[in-house]
Write an enzyme that holds these catalytic residues in place. Structure first.
Site, PDB file in Angstrom:
ATOM      1  N   HIS A 215       0.833  -1.203   0.000  1.00 56.43           N
ATOM      2  CA  HIS A 215       0.000   0.000   0.000  1.00 56.43           C
ATOM      3  C   HIS A 215       0.868   1.254   0.000  1.00 56.43           C
ATOM      4  O   HIS A 215       0.555   2.239  -0.685  1.00 56.43           O
ATOM      5  CB  HIS A 215      -0.932  -0.008   1.216  1.00 56.43           C
ATOM      6  CG  HIS A 215      -2.033   0.989   1.137  1.00 56.43           C
ATOM      7  ND1 HIS A 215      -2.248   1.955   2.087  1.00 56.43           N
ATOM      8  CD2 HIS A 215      -2.995   1.191   0.199  1.00 56.43           C
ATOM      9  CE1 HIS A 215      -3.282   2.696   1.750  1.00 56.43           C
ATOM     10  NE2 HIS A 215      -3.761   2.268   0.605  1.00 56.43           N
ATOM     11  N   GLU A 358     -11.488  10.122  -5.040  1.00 63.33           N
ATOM     12  CA  GLU A 358     -10.068  10.051  -4.703  1.00 63.33           C
ATOM     13  C   GLU A 358      -9.507  11.458  -4.528  1.00 63.33           C
ATOM     14  O   GLU A 358      -8.537  11.670  -3.813  1.00 63.33           O
ATOM     15  CB  GLU A 358      -9.292   9.335  -5.808  1.00 63.33           C
ATOM     16  CG  GLU A 358      -7.814   9.192  -5.491  1.00 63.33           C
ATOM     17  CD  GLU A 358      -6.938   8.923  -6.698  1.00 63.33           C
ATOM     18  OE1 GLU A 358      -5.705   8.900  -6.534  1.00 63.33           O
ATOM     19  OE2 GLU A 358      -7.474   8.766  -7.806  1.00 63.33           O
TER      20      GLU A 358
END
Length: 727
Positions: A215, A358
């Protein structure tokens, strides 16, 4: 790039909080000393360098590395003011990321690899160390003259981001001993809690070093502030990777007898789950904050916090951003910043909607649709001290490399995932799934064996997971007390993680045409049963299918047997290369090896499963590569670098400076409803979706979890002294 040039960069990554000019670097027979320009150091630093080097044992082989001023000058003042050296750097903080971009531009602007090296070396000790790693890694990925560079695993460079503080502090206590007498610090896999907290059953997944590194690396490859148009299908990549991560997380919950995650709606006021990560970041000398159960979220204003210095944001503003995005999806269009509208009822709408939540620079109107994803992370990560009255550092949700440890991460992203799913639900079902003349007759998996994991299960369609311990070298990333008595030597921690026995897919296909054709093989998996042990209806199960592999094969007329080993999955990257492995590999290399960058960790390819077996549906679809392949992409769809070399996952990470090679929507064919009004069709199952289409097939497999732990054997002596670190 030859070995001697590569090792100069590698050793620069050791102990990033310690000044580069101090002690020798490297643990092999040869040590490296960096000689910085005299006018780059303060007088006391020059004197310290001289005195400390007197402590180097006389038998040590030293290679002196000269560092010069690069040919292109630079100014670091604004970077230093924005992100001071001793604060916590966050990839979700827009000003922090902007400062990192400024440094990246300085590094990218150096005309030669030598200039790049010099700029990296001189900037290293002048800026925040985690910001420096971010910019250095970004430049590595983008500079053509650094292709083939092998970067050590991120958890060796910054172990404090991935290893609990008590473990590495225990290691510091024992580092004063001679290297051969140091124990291995074995970390209890139940270190951060107990099963009184139901979410702790998933600690092996949420706290896994590989998935947290993935991540962290993903947000370097795909930063939200990438200039518009520079990353192909950026929004779709963001959605698809996180969607796959959520499918896996919910599968792990089912494997542990828990319900699937409930989305955390930003209109809620309370977070039920607690989080205590027990991490401490060395450069900031800060313990990450915890969060109690049933904590209340609120707006934040930490203007006087040098680590955050974020603008005032009311919770009502975040909620209005979410409402505007839903309104746009249901209306079928978004408002453009310069006026006008953009259609959301197309495949491109997925890209646009994800950019809206986002909050990337691809958003059609960033001021109107807001910064929902990032400010959601910030709101949760600062809720324990929203106005900095207690001067507490942020919690894990504030950081890309640590946020996966928090159970609310998955609830928050389940909520964000809902926006893109809502947009896709408005699209028409696929009507062109059939590839005439191609028939998938049978699929099965054959499990490999390991003598250290004794089992009696049949090898066909019965897969096995177990536990593995892997060693992590702490002394490369942490600043230990070193003298001429104890030497540099290794300091080891041993972490336990999920692992699986290898397996091989076997797919029997008939090509009924009269010509050779190239096929793209798409393999997915999903749990078969829900929380009540009832079979999932298709409309629910399709959101739980996660990609296992995607590759291309040639099909000859007639019968074909396709085989693919699990270790060659194009989704995964192997366990990270260590400093020690790179140092030892001095032979002439093919240099096909590249930095192990972005990808799902290989050891988490399979979900945990259950002791008595957990049933899954294994799905295979073949599509026509001639249609799939994007002609303008330089990357061939489904290609893979040789076994044992580094690679990245195109499916999850996208492409840097290139077109994404697969023309199909990400997650195809599960990304759209199968039929209109899908949720009302409770009697449709995956077999009903598959059976009309000859180039699809599904088979039931089971995954068994064996409570057996084996050692990877990649580090400390197996029979050495051990100290067990428990809560």
């Amino acid at each position: 790039m030859d070995y001697n040039e590569e090792i100069r960069f590698v050793c620069m990554l050791e102990r990033i909080w310690e000044p580069l000019y101090l002690s020798p670097r490297g643990h092999g027979t040869t040590k490296y000393l960096y000689n910085l320009p005299a006018d780059h150091l303060q007088p006391y630093e020059t004197q310290a360098m001289v005195e400390l080097r007197k402590l180097i044992p006389p038998a040590t082989t030293i290679v002196e590395v000269a560092v010069y001023k690069p040919s292109v000058p630079y100014d670091l003042k604004s970077i230093q003011e924005t992100v001071p050296r001793n604060v916590l750097f966050s990839e979700f903080h827009e000003r922090h990321l902007s400062a990192a971009d400024d440094l990246t531009r300085i590094l990218m602007g150096q005309p030669t690899r030598t200039d790049f090296f010099n700029a990296c070396a001189l900037c290293r000790d002048s800026v925040n160390p985690h910001l420096w790693i971010h910019s250095f890694t970004t430049a590595l990925l983008r500079r053509a003259d650094m292709r083939g560079f092998r970067m050590p695993a991120v958890w060796e460079i910054m172990p404090d981001m991935f290893i609990e503080a008590k473990a590495w502090r225990t290691a510091i206590q024992h580092s004063i001993m001679p290297a051969q007498e140091r124990p291995v610090i074995v970390i209890d896999k139940n270190f951060t809690g107990s099963n009184l907290n139901p979410n702790h059953k998933l600690a092996y997944y949420m706290e896994d070093i590989g998935i947290n590194t993935h991540h962290w690396h993903w947000h370097i490859v795909n930063p939200f502030n990438a200039p518009k148009g520079t990353v192909d299908r950026k929004g779709e990549v963001f959605y698809y990777m996180h969607h796959g991560m959520l499918a896996r997380y919910n599968t792990e919950r089912l494997a542990n007898g828990l319900n699937r995650a409930v989305p955390f709606d930003i209109h809620s006021d309370v977070i039920e789950e607690a989080c205590f990560a027990k991490l401490s970041i060395q450069n900031a000398q800060a313990n990450l904050a915890g969060r109690q159960e049933n904590s209340t979220i609120k707006g934040f204003f930490r203007k006087k916090d040098p680590a955050t210095n974020v603008r005032h944001e009311e919770l009502s503003i975040l909620r209005s951003w979410a409402d505007r995005i839903v309104e746009a999806i249901d209306a079928g269009f978004a408002i453009l910043e310069g006026g006008g509208r953009v259609d959301l009822r197309t495949e491109k709408g997925t890209e646009i909607v994800t950019a809206m939540w986002e909050s990337s620079f691809e958003s059609p109107h960033r001021n109107y649709y807001g910064v929902l994803h990032n400010f959601g992370h910030s709101t949760i990560g600062l809720l324990h001290d929203p106005d900095f009255r207690y001067k507490e550092p942020p919690a894990p949700m504030y950081f890309a490399g640590m946020s996966l440890r928090d159970p609310v991460f998955y609830r928050w992203h389940q909520y964000l995932d809902f926006f893109t799913q809502r947009q896709k639900d408005y699209l028409k079902p696929y009507d062109n799934l059939q590839w005439t003349g191609i028939v998938v007759n049978q699929i099965q998996v054959v499990r490999g064996e390991d003598s250290r994991v004794p089992i009696t299960l049949g090898r066909i369609n019965n897969l096995v997971t177990h536990w593995m311990q892997s060693d992590i070298e702490l002394s490369r990333g942490l600043d230990f007390g070193r003298t001429n008595l104890n030497g540099l030597g290794s300091v080891w921690a041993r972490a336990t993680h999920l692992q699986h026995l290898p397996f091989t897919y076997g797919i029997q296909v008939t090509n009924q045409t009269r010509a050779d054709v190239q096929a793209t093989v798409r393999i997915f998996m999903a749990p078969k049963l829900d929380e009540n042990e009832d079979k999932f209806p298709y409309y629910e199960q399709r959101h739980l299918f996660f990609e296992m592999d995607k590759f291309t094969v040639n099909l000859h007329p007639g019968e074909n047997i396709i085989t693919q080993k699990s270790e060659n999955s194009t989704l995964t990257v192997p366990w990270g290369q260590t400093f020690r492995e790179i140092e030892r590999d001095t032979a002439t290399l093919t240099r096909t090896q590249a930095m192990c960058s972005c990808g799902w960790p290989d050891h988490l390819l399979l979900p945990r499963g259950k002791v008595d077996g957990m049933p899954f549906d294994l799905f295979v679809m073949l599509t026509n590569t001639q249609i799939d392949q994007v002609a303008s992409s330089r990357r061939q769809l489904g290609t893979l670098t040789p076994k044992g070399t580094c690679r990245d996952s195109i499916s999850y990470c996208g492409m840097i400076d290139e077109k994404f090679p697969d023309s199909r929507p990400m997650g195809y064919p599960f990304d759209r409803p199968a039929v209109a009004d899908e949720s009302s069709n409770l009697t449709m199952f995956v077999e009903d979706f598959v059976s009309p289409v000859s180039n699809m097939a599904v088979a039931e497999i089971k995954i068994f979890n064996i409570d057996k732990t084996i050692l990877r054997g990649n580090g400390a002596p197996e029979n050495g002294r051990k100290i067990y670190v428990t809560p």
